[in-house]
Design a protein around this motif. Structure first.
Motif, PDB file in Angstrom:
ATOM      1  N   VAL A  18       2.621  -5.186  -6.578  1.00 50.73           N
ATOM      2  CA  VAL A  18       1.796  -4.162  -7.226  1.00 50.73           C
ATOM      3  C   VAL A  18       1.463  -3.074  -6.206  1.00 50.73           C
ATOM      4  O   VAL A  18       1.034  -3.376  -5.089  1.00 50.73           O
ATOM      5  N   ALA A  19       1.646  -1.817  -6.604  1.00 48.66           N
ATOM      6  CA  ALA A  19       1.295  -0.692  -5.741  1.00 48.66           C
ATOM      7  C   ALA A  19      -0.219  -0.607  -5.624  1.00 48.66           C
ATOM      8  O   ALA A  19      -0.940  -0.776  -6.610  1.00 48.66           O
ATOM      9  N   ALA A  20      -0.690  -0.357  -4.418  1.00 47.88           N
ATOM     10  CA  ALA A  20      -2.129  -0.296  -4.188  1.00 47.88           C
ATOM     11  C   ALA A  20      -2.457   0.790  -3.171  1.00 47.88           C
ATOM     12  O   ALA A  20      -1.653   1.090  -2.288  1.00 47.88           O
ATOM     13  N   HIS A  21      -3.636   1.346  -3.296  1.00 50.77           N
ATOM     14  CA  HIS A  21      -4.160   2.260  -2.296  1.00 50.77           C
ATOM     15  C   HIS A  21      -4.450   1.438  -1.042  1.00 50.77           C
ATOM     16  O   HIS A  21      -4.789   0.261  -1.136  1.00 50.77           O
ATOM     17  N   HIS A  22      -4.337   2.053   0.109  1.00 52.20           N
ATOM     18  CA  HIS A  22      -4.533   1.281   1.343  1.00 52.20           C
ATOM     19  C   HIS A  22      -5.932   0.666   1.440  1.00 52.20           C
ATOM     20  O   HIS A  22      -6.117  -0.351   2.084  1.00 52.20           O
ATOM     21  N   ARG A  23      -6.914   1.227   0.779  1.00 50.27           N
ATOM     22  CA  ARG A  23      -8.261   0.628   0.792  1.00 50.27           C
ATOM     23  C   ARG A  23      -8.272  -0.721   0.054  1.00 50.27           C
ATOM     24  O   ARG A  23      -8.992  -1.636   0.431  1.00 50.27           O
ATOM     25  N   GLN A  24      -7.461  -0.812  -0.982  1.00 48.98           N
ATOM     26  CA  GLN A  24      -7.375  -2.072  -1.723  1.00 48.98           C
ATOM     27  C   GLN A  24      -6.716  -3.153  -0.860  1.00 48.98           C
ATOM     28  O   GLN A  24      -7.066  -4.327  -0.943  1.00 48.98           O
ATOM     29  N   ILE A  25      -5.774  -2.757  -0.034  1.00 51.17           N
ATOM     30  CA  ILE A  25      -5.112  -3.688   0.880  1.00 51.17           C
ATOM     31  C   ILE A  25      -6.139  -4.287   1.846  1.00 51.17           C
ATOM     32  O   ILE A  25      -6.118  -5.479   2.138  1.00 51.17           O
ATOM     33  N   LEU A  53       9.282   4.928   8.300  1.00 50.67           N
ATOM     34  CA  LEU A  53       7.963   4.994   7.695  1.00 50.67           C
ATOM     35  C   LEU A  53       7.585   3.597   7.233  1.00 50.67           C
ATOM     36  O   LEU A  53       8.390   2.912   6.594  1.00 50.67           O
ATOM     37  N   TRP A  54       6.360   3.176   7.545  1.00 53.40           N
ATOM     38  CA  TRP A  54       5.925   1.810   7.302  1.00 53.40           C
ATOM     39  C   TRP A  54       4.716   1.743   6.381  1.00 53.40           C
ATOM     40  O   TRP A  54       3.862   2.629   6.373  1.00 53.40           O
ATOM     41  N   CYS A  55       4.634   0.649   5.635  1.00 56.75           N
ATOM     42  CA  CYS A  55       3.532   0.338   4.734  1.00 56.75           C
ATOM     43  C   CYS A  55       3.080  -1.085   5.047  1.00 56.75           C
ATOM     44  O   CYS A  55       3.604  -1.726   5.946  1.00 56.75           O
ATOM     45  N   HIS A  56       2.109  -1.588   4.266  1.00 55.80           N
ATOM     46  CA  HIS A  56       1.580  -2.932   4.477  1.00 55.80           C
ATOM     47  C   HIS A  56       1.701  -3.769   3.215  1.00 55.80           C
ATOM     48  O   HIS A  56       1.559  -3.250   2.113  1.00 55.80           O
ATOM     49  N   LEU A  57       1.905  -5.067   3.407  1.00 56.25           N
ATOM     50  CA  LEU A  57       2.004  -6.007   2.301  1.00 56.25           C
ATOM     51  C   LEU A  57       1.006  -7.141   2.529  1.00 56.25           C
ATOM     52  O   LEU A  57       0.938  -7.695   3.627  1.00 56.25           O
ATOM     53  N   VAL A  58       0.228  -7.440   1.499  1.00 53.71           N
ATOM     54  CA  VAL A  58      -0.678  -8.597   1.502  1.00 53.71           C
ATOM     55  C   VAL A  58      -0.590  -9.244   0.118  1.00 53.71           C
ATOM     56  O   VAL A  58       0.061  -8.713  -0.783  1.00 53.71           O
ATOM     57  N   ASP A  75       0.809  -1.213   0.000  1.00 52.63           N
ATOM     58  CA  ASP A  75       0.000   0.000   0.000  1.00 52.63           C
ATOM     59  C   ASP A  75       0.842   1.263   0.000  1.00 52.63           C
ATOM     60  O   ASP A  75       2.073   1.227   0.016  1.00 52.63           O
ATOM     61  N   ASP A  76       0.132   2.376  -0.008  1.00 53.33           N
ATOM     62  CA  ASP A  76       0.758   3.697  -0.087  1.00 53.33           C
ATOM     63  C   ASP A  76       0.782   4.412   1.265  1.00 53.33           C
ATOM     64  O   ASP A  76       0.979   5.613   1.327  1.00 53.33           O
ATOM     65  N   ARG A  96       9.194  -1.495   0.612  1.00 49.90           N
ATOM     66  CA  ARG A  96       8.081  -1.348  -0.337  1.00 49.90           C
ATOM     67  C   ARG A  96       8.627  -1.143  -1.753  1.00 49.90           C
ATOM     68  O   ARG A  96       8.178  -1.770  -2.697  1.00 49.90           O
ATOM     69  N   GLU A  97       9.594  -0.251  -1.877  1.00 53.25           N
ATOM     70  CA  GLU A  97      10.187   0.010  -3.192  1.00 53.25           C
ATOM     71  C   GLU A  97      10.862  -1.239  -3.748  1.00 53.25           C
ATOM     72  O   GLU A  97      10.743  -1.544  -4.936  1.00 53.25           O
ATOM     73  N   LEU A  98      11.548  -1.978  -2.892  1.00 52.01           N
ATOM     74  CA  LEU A  98      12.174  -3.227  -3.303  1.00 52.01           C
ATOM     75  C   LEU A  98      11.105  -4.227  -3.746  1.00 52.01           C
ATOM     76  O   LEU A  98      11.252  -4.888  -4.775  1.00 52.01           O
ATOM     77  N   ALA A  99      10.021  -4.324  -2.984  1.00 57.76           N
ATOM     78  CA  ALA A  99       8.927  -5.230  -3.345  1.00 57.76           C
ATOM     79  C   ALA A  99       8.367  -4.885  -4.715  1.00 57.76           C
ATOM     80  O   ALA A  99       8.090  -5.774  -5.525  1.00 57.76           O
ATOM     81  N   LEU A 100       8.209  -3.603  -4.992  1.00 57.53           N
ATOM     82  CA  LEU A 100       7.705  -3.178  -6.299  1.00 57.53           C
ATOM     83  C   LEU A 100       8.660  -3.595  -7.414  1.00 57.53           C
ATOM     84  O   LEU A 100       8.229  -4.063  -8.469  1.00 57.53           O
TER      85      LEU A 100
END
Length: 86
Positions: free
Chosen positions: A68-75, A16-21, A6-7, A59-63
């Protein structure tokens, strides 16, 4: 099947943290543990919605590695689908 990051930019522990699913449990764990080499403790098993925490750098490495980059609502939608598959 896809892995999603997510973003979000959640400040915690000086990072700074993001989420991965992912679309499946197997794919999510394989990508996080084998591809990104995250520690198992990054998986939030007891959270309302299952996910891995990743830093903005990860996150950048995962991309770069195919996520796939996603809005947090999609996560949230993806994580709910994972729960429904149990």
């Amino acid at each position: 099947m896809a892995v999603w990051v997510d973003d979000m930019r959640i400040a915690k522990h000086g990072k700074l943290w993001c989420h991965l699913v992912a679309d499946s449990w197997e794919e999510m764990h394989a990508f996080a543990l084998q591809t990104l080499q995250l520690e198992q403790r990054r998986f939030h098993r007891k959270a309302k919605l299952p996910h891995y925490d990743v830093t903005v750098y990860e996150r950048e490495l995962a991309l770069q590695l195919g996520a796939v980059a996603a809005h947090h609502r999609q996560i949230v939608v993806c994580a709910r689908k994972l729960l429904a598959s149990v």
